[in-house]
Design an enzyme around this catalytic site. Structure first.
Site, mmCIF file in Angstrom:
data_model
loop_
_atom_site.group_PDB
_atom_site.id
_atom_site.type_symbol
_atom_site.label_atom_id
_atom_site.label_comp_id
_atom_site.label_asym_id
_atom_site.label_seq_id
_atom_site.Cartn_x
_atom_site.Cartn_y
_atom_site.Cartn_z
ATOM 1 N N LYS A 114 0.814 -1.211 0.000
ATOM 2 C CA LYS A 114 0.000 0.000 0.000
ATOM 3 C C LYS A 114 0.847 1.260 0.000
ATOM 4 C CE LYS A 114 -4.362 -1.760 1.641
ATOM 5 N NZ LYS A 114 -5.408 -1.716 2.663
ATOM 6 N N LYS A 200 -7.861 -10.992 -10.368
ATOM 7 C CA LYS A 200 -8.962 -11.136 -9.414
ATOM 8 C C LYS A 200 -10.026 -10.056 -9.657
ATOM 9 C CE LYS A 200 -9.249 -10.664 -4.472
ATOM 10 N NZ LYS A 200 -8.507 -10.401 -3.253
ATOM 11 N N LYS A 203 -12.829 -3.825 -7.790
ATOM 12 C CA LYS A 203 -13.361 -2.535 -8.228
ATOM 13 C C LYS A 203 -12.281 -1.681 -8.882
ATOM 14 C CE LYS A 203 -15.318 -1.167 -4.396
ATOM 15 N NZ LYS A 203 -15.718 -2.210 -3.456
#
Ligand code: TRP
Length: 336
Positions: A114, A200, A203
């Site tokens: 991240k 995968k 969104k």
């Protein structure tokens, strides 16, 4: 035996069928099995660890709470609540950050991923909250002294850290106060993106990647119709996207229909995917119509939602405040 289950989900926008089959459907199954004492949480404080917009966070948090009820979580059977309404999560998080090593946190893969994602972004800001994310997660789980955590493989390292923290707490302050939480592993279908079946369903790959749980029929049909079936596989193999569509059919309980297509496709001759897409679209429309109807029913009664939100938090606090009371005593803080 400890039969306490805890899991959490971030309010990052609308739920899609990947979240549903990968997590929420499983939570509902655990709830309805009657074998566990289950607590499920919308982790809004975790969503603050990446740059975010406050009105959107509030909207997504309340929206996800409603979505979870519409998808089958039942406040009469489980505890369903919003993390930030139970301040004990933040309190235990601090106590845990004092027994969690800096080194262990620097080795968390999700932190590395991240913080790298943020690099080069205009709003790039790597917060201490992002670094502490797994400590808050350990607090979530251990506040309820949960032994089982239904999550995917990507959360294994966070669970490992929760065990390390529980262990360290027990050794330092009091034997066996916290259980060592384990992943409650179940077979969940891994759904791939409709527009890129090498990845995968997510969104972040755009709205054509997924079917949302509360999406209307027209959209559902058009997304399935334009799903990619082949990605250059040899003629003897069924395309990755087509396999994903077959997986979707099985996930909705239509394994017999999926098996019939598989038999037909086994020959390696010209495969016709249009009928498969029609079958998948029908299955998706049936599923989402039910969810949409329930959501409309629940969302119409604003007072009832408010009440469920605060009742859920109160129910969670009964357990959480007892844990905090015990923990404060064990770690040497004054009684409140
Ligand atoms: N980190 C989890 C995820 O991204 C969300 C989460 C937060 C969680 N707290 C939790 C999951 C506690 C299980 C238990 O999916």
């Amino acid at each position: 035996m400890n039969k306490i289950v805890f899991s959490g989900i971030q309010p990052t926008g609308e739920l899609h069928i990947g979240n549903y089959f990968g997590a929420v459907a499983n939570w509902v199954r655990i709830q309805n099995s009657g074998e566990y004492d289950a607590t499920y949480c919308v982790v809004d404080m975790h969503a603050m660890t990446m740059p975010y917009d406050p009105p959107t966070l509030r909207k997504n948090t309340e929206g996800l709470f409603i979505d979870l009820l519409a998808a089958g979580l039942d406040p009469a059977k489980s505890t369903v609540f919003i993390q930030s309404l139970v301040p004990e999560h933040a309190e235990l998080q601090w106590i845990f950050s004092c027994i969690c090593s800096f080194g262990d946190l620097t080795r968390q893969v999700t932190f590395k991923e991240k913080s790298e994602q943020l690099e080069g972004r205009q709003d790039a800001f790597v917060s201490a909250g992002l670094f502490n994310y797994p400590v808050l997660q350990a607090a979530d789980i251990l506040l309820y002294r949960a032994g089982f955590v239904p999550v995917g493989k990507d959360q294994e390292q966070h669970l490992e850290l929760s065990r390390t923290i529980a262990n360290r707490f027990n050794r330092t302050f009091g034997h066996e106060y916290f259980p060592e939480p384990a992943v409650l592993a179940t077979e969940t279908p891994k759904l791939l993106s409709l527009n890129d079946p090498t990845r995968k369903m997510s969104k972040s790959l755009g709205p054509k990647s997924y079917v949302a749980l509360f999406e209307d029929e027209k959209n559902v049909r058009s997304k399935i119709r334009s799903a990619i079936t082949d990605t250059g596989e040899p003629a003897s193999e069924i395309g990755a996207g087509a396999l994903n569509l077959l997986g979707l059919l099985r996930a909705t309980g239509r394994a017999d229909v999926a098996a019939a297509f598989e038999t037909e496709y086994a020959t390696g001759e010209q495969r016709r995917y249009a009928p498969l897409k029609d079958a998948v679209a029908d299955a998706m429309v049936d599923l989402t119509a039910g969810f949409r109807a329930r959501r409309a029913e629940i969302a119409g009664d604003k007072d009832a939602i408010r009440r469920l939100m605060y009742e859920g938090a109160e129910k969670a606090r009964v357990v959480a405040s007892q844990t905090i009371k015990d923990v404060r005593r064990l770690v040497g803080l004054p009684r409140r």
